[in-house]
Design a protein around this motif. Structure first.
Motif, PDB file in Angstrom:
ATOM      1  N   GLY A  46       0.787  -1.244   0.000  1.00  0.00           N
ATOM      2  CA  GLY A  46       0.000   0.000   0.000  1.00  0.00           C
ATOM      3  C   GLY A  46       0.810   1.280   0.000  1.00  0.00           C
ATOM      4  N   LYS A  47       2.133   1.181  -0.197  1.00  0.00           N
ATOM      5  CA  LYS A  47       3.004   2.362  -0.101  1.00  0.00           C
ATOM      6  C   LYS A  47       2.678   3.406  -1.183  1.00  0.00           C
ATOM      7  CE  LYS A  47       6.741  -0.185  -0.567  1.00  0.00           C
ATOM      8  NZ  LYS A  47       6.052  -1.483  -0.849  1.00  0.00           N
ATOM      9  N   SER A  48       2.642   2.947  -2.437  1.00  0.00           N
ATOM     10  CA  SER A  48       2.351   3.912  -3.521  1.00  0.00           C
ATOM     11  C   SER A  48       0.930   4.451  -3.406  1.00  0.00           C
ATOM     12  CB  SER A  48       2.537   3.259  -4.896  1.00  0.00           C
ATOM     13  OG  SER A  48       3.881   2.926  -5.087  1.00  0.00           O
ATOM     14  N   THR A  49       0.012   3.595  -2.986  1.00  0.00           N
ATOM     15  CA  THR A  49      -1.377   4.060  -2.826  1.00  0.00           C
ATOM     16  C   THR A  49      -1.433   5.151  -1.753  1.00  0.00           C
ATOM     17  OG1 THR A  49      -2.167   1.880  -3.473  1.00  0.00           O
ATOM     18  CG2 THR A  49      -3.761   3.312  -2.387  1.00  0.00           C
ATOM     19  N   LEU A  50      -0.608   5.019  -0.730  1.00  0.00           N
ATOM     20  CA  LEU A  50      -0.544   6.051   0.312  1.00  0.00           C
ATOM     21  C   LEU A  50      -0.105   7.384  -0.310  1.00  0.00           C
ATOM     22  CD1 LEU A  50      -0.760   6.627   3.385  1.00  0.00           C
ATOM     23  CD2 LEU A  50       1.651   6.029   3.556  1.00  0.00           C
ATOM     24  N   PHE A  51       0.930   7.363  -1.143  1.00  0.00           N
ATOM     25  CA  PHE A  51       1.366   8.591  -1.839  1.00  0.00           C
ATOM     26  C   PHE A  51       0.244   9.124  -2.742  1.00  0.00           C
ATOM     27  CE2 PHE A  51       6.328   8.665  -1.991  1.00  0.00           C
ATOM     28  CZ  PHE A  51       6.355   8.704  -0.607  1.00  0.00           C
ATOM     29  N   ASN A  52      -0.452   8.188  -3.403  1.00  0.00           N
ATOM     30  CA  ASN A  52      -1.547   8.616  -4.287  1.00  0.00           C
ATOM     31  C   ASN A  52      -2.609   9.388  -3.504  1.00  0.00           C
ATOM     32  OD1 ASN A  52      -0.303   7.258  -6.390  1.00  0.00           O
ATOM     33  ND2 ASN A  52      -1.625   5.468  -6.279  1.00  0.00           N
ATOM     34  N   ILE A  53      -3.016   8.843  -2.365  1.00  0.00           N
ATOM     35  CA  ILE A  53      -4.128   9.491  -1.656  1.00  0.00           C
ATOM     36  C   ILE A  53      -3.687  10.774  -0.946  1.00  0.00           C
ATOM     37  CG2 ILE A  53      -5.501   7.376  -1.442  1.00  0.00           C
ATOM     38  CD1 ILE A  53      -4.691   7.161   1.468  1.00  0.00           C
ATOM     39  N   VAL A  54      -2.403  10.868  -0.589  1.00  0.00           N
ATOM     40  CA  VAL A  54      -1.923  12.112   0.036  1.00  0.00           C
ATOM     41  C   VAL A  54      -1.838  13.222  -1.020  1.00  0.00           C
ATOM     42  CG1 VAL A  54       0.059  13.233   1.154  1.00  0.00           C
ATOM     43  CG2 VAL A  54      -0.710  11.002   1.961  1.00  0.00           C
ATOM     44  N   SER A  55      -1.290  12.894  -2.198  1.00  0.00           N
ATOM     45  CA  SER A  55      -1.134  13.909  -3.265  1.00  0.00           C
ATOM     46  C   SER A  55      -2.435  14.100  -4.045  1.00  0.00           C
ATOM     47  CB  SER A  55      -0.022  13.480  -4.225  1.00  0.00           C
ATOM     48  OG  SER A  55      -0.374  12.278  -4.883  1.00  0.00           O
ATOM     49  N   ARG A  56      -3.360  13.139  -3.909  1.00  0.00           N
ATOM     50  CA  ARG A  56      -4.604  13.074  -4.700  1.00  0.00           C
ATOM     51  C   ARG A  56      -4.311  12.883  -6.188  1.00  0.00           C
ATOM     52  NH1 ARG A  56      -9.710  13.910  -2.748  1.00  0.00           N
ATOM     53  NH2 ARG A  56     -10.260  14.464  -4.872  1.00  0.00           N
ATOM     54  N   ILE A  57      -3.094  12.449  -6.497  1.00  0.00           N
ATOM     55  CA  ILE A  57      -2.757  12.095  -7.877  1.00  0.00           C
ATOM     56  C   ILE A  57      -2.570  10.577  -7.910  1.00  0.00           C
ATOM     57  CG2 ILE A  57      -1.138  12.405  -9.790  1.00  0.00           C
ATOM     58  CD1 ILE A  57      -0.198  14.994  -8.427  1.00  0.00           C
ATOM     59  N   PRO A  58      -3.452   9.805  -8.513  1.00  0.00           N
ATOM     60  CA  PRO A  58      -4.628  10.251  -9.265  1.00  0.00           C
ATOM     61  C   PRO A  58      -5.937  10.219  -8.478  1.00  0.00           C
ATOM     62  CG  PRO A  58      -4.185   7.958  -9.774  1.00  0.00           C
ATOM     63  CD  PRO A  58      -3.199   8.362  -8.701  1.00  0.00           C
ATOM     64  N   PHE A  59      -5.895   9.857  -7.193  1.00  0.00           N
ATOM     65  CA  PHE A  59      -7.173   9.760  -6.452  1.00  0.00           C
ATOM     66  C   PHE A  59      -6.954  10.040  -4.969  1.00  0.00           C
ATOM     67  CE2 PHE A  59      -5.659   5.365  -7.532  1.00  0.00           C
ATOM     68  CZ  PHE A  59      -5.008   5.120  -6.343  1.00  0.00           C
ATOM     69  N   GLY A  60      -8.028  10.464  -4.311  1.00  0.00           N
ATOM     70  CA  GLY A  60      -7.959  10.730  -2.873  1.00  0.00           C
ATOM     71  C   GLY A  60      -8.353   9.507  -2.058  1.00  0.00           C
ATOM     72  N   PRO A  61      -8.389   9.649  -0.730  1.00  0.00           N
ATOM     73  CA  PRO A  61      -8.765   8.514   0.124  1.00  0.00           C
ATOM     74  C   PRO A  61     -10.265   8.216   0.055  1.00  0.00           C
ATOM     75  CG  PRO A  61      -8.447  10.490   1.447  1.00  0.00           C
ATOM     76  CD  PRO A  61      -8.087  10.854   0.043  1.00  0.00           C
TER      77      PRO A  61
END
Ligand SMILES: Nc1ncnc2c1ncn2[C@@H]1O[C@H](COP(=O)(O)OP(=O)(O)OP(=O)(O)O)[C@@H](O)[C@H]1O
Length: 244
Positions: free
Chosen positions: A43-58
């Protein structure tokens, strides 16, 4: 102690029946270099994704950056506030030169006007110690390490407070990893907070002031890197699976 620069509270990301990030909470202190470890798919990259909202938020949970809640903010606004990220795949525009590639980030990411563009681009390239003679070369003619330098420069040109790096050492040779280690220390010493996802444990352990470990989307362990790596749960979940 000052407020944390980043505060992630109960963040969860679901993809249908799969919970990629599961109720994760942690803070990042101003100026620190926080390492993020965990087995493949934890889940590491997904964590970066949801923090940056690129490409999606939590899916649920709250995220605060520099005192402002960002989990529903537009990604370009988050970047404009000073939270930038890199991706596992190098950013590469085959028709552009090295300087032009960083210029794209400066134009679209930071909205810099033309007259300020060149100075900022060259400054970012200087910070990552990119060879001046190669700045007018097409990106396709650059080495893997030079493309990593460009990727980091493209994030730095946006003048970040927090830089999130997703496996920057992948594909690098030992000497290049040493050069990257020195570069991360140098960037961090300028006051930029760094979040570093990295499978190259020697690098992660060398530069991280604190470490968090994810496993199956959940936060498994957190603290001093050496102590965390001795945690039996980490040995079993992380080192155990990698050794298998
Ligand atoms: N867009 C998506 N749609 C569906 N599932 C996804 C998506 N992105 C990630 N996943 C799944 O979420 C889980 C976590 O993936 P993630 O890429 O965040 O792990 P990771 O720790 O970064 O892995 P690695 O170290 O291999 O890069 C995996 O099971 C992955 O298949």
């Amino acid at each position: 102690m000052s407020n944390p620069i980043l505060d992630v509270r109960n963040a969860t990301k679901r993809f249908g029946g799969l919970t990629a990030v599961n109720d994760v909470s942690f803070i990042v202190r101003r100026g620190e270099l926080l390492g993020i470890a965990g087995p493949n798919g934890s889940g590491k990259s997904t964590l970066f994704n949801i923090v940056s909202r690129i490409p999606f938020g939590p899916t649920s949970g709250g995220i605060w950056f520099d005192g402002q809640q960002i989990d529903r903010m537009a990604p370009h606004k988050i970047a404009g506030m000073g939270l930038t990220r890199t991706f596992q795949k190098d950013v590469e525009f085959p028709d552009l030169t090295a300087s032009e590639t960083v210029g794209v980030a400066a134009t679209y990411g930071k909205g810099l006007p033309r007259n300020e563009l060149q100075g900022s681009v060259q400054q970012a390239l200087d910070l990552v110690e990119f060879d001046p003679e190669r700045r007018t070369m097409p990106t396709t003619e650059l080495s893997v390490y030079q493309r990593k330098q460009l990727m980091i420069a493209s994030a730095l040109v946006m003048d970040p407070k927090v830089l999130m790096l997703d496996e920057p050492a992948s594909g690098l040779t030992r000497p290049e990893i040493s050069a990257l280690e020195a570069l991360l220390r140098k960037i961090n010493a300028t006051g930029i907070t760094i979040l570093l996802i990295e499978h190259v444990l020697s690098l992660l352990m060398a530069v991280s002031k604190r470490l968090i470990v994810l496993n199956q989307g959940a936060l498994l362990s957190e603290g001093d890197p050496t102590e965390v790596m001795k945690d039996p749960a980490v040995v079993e979940a992380y080192l155990g699976t990698r050794a298998a």
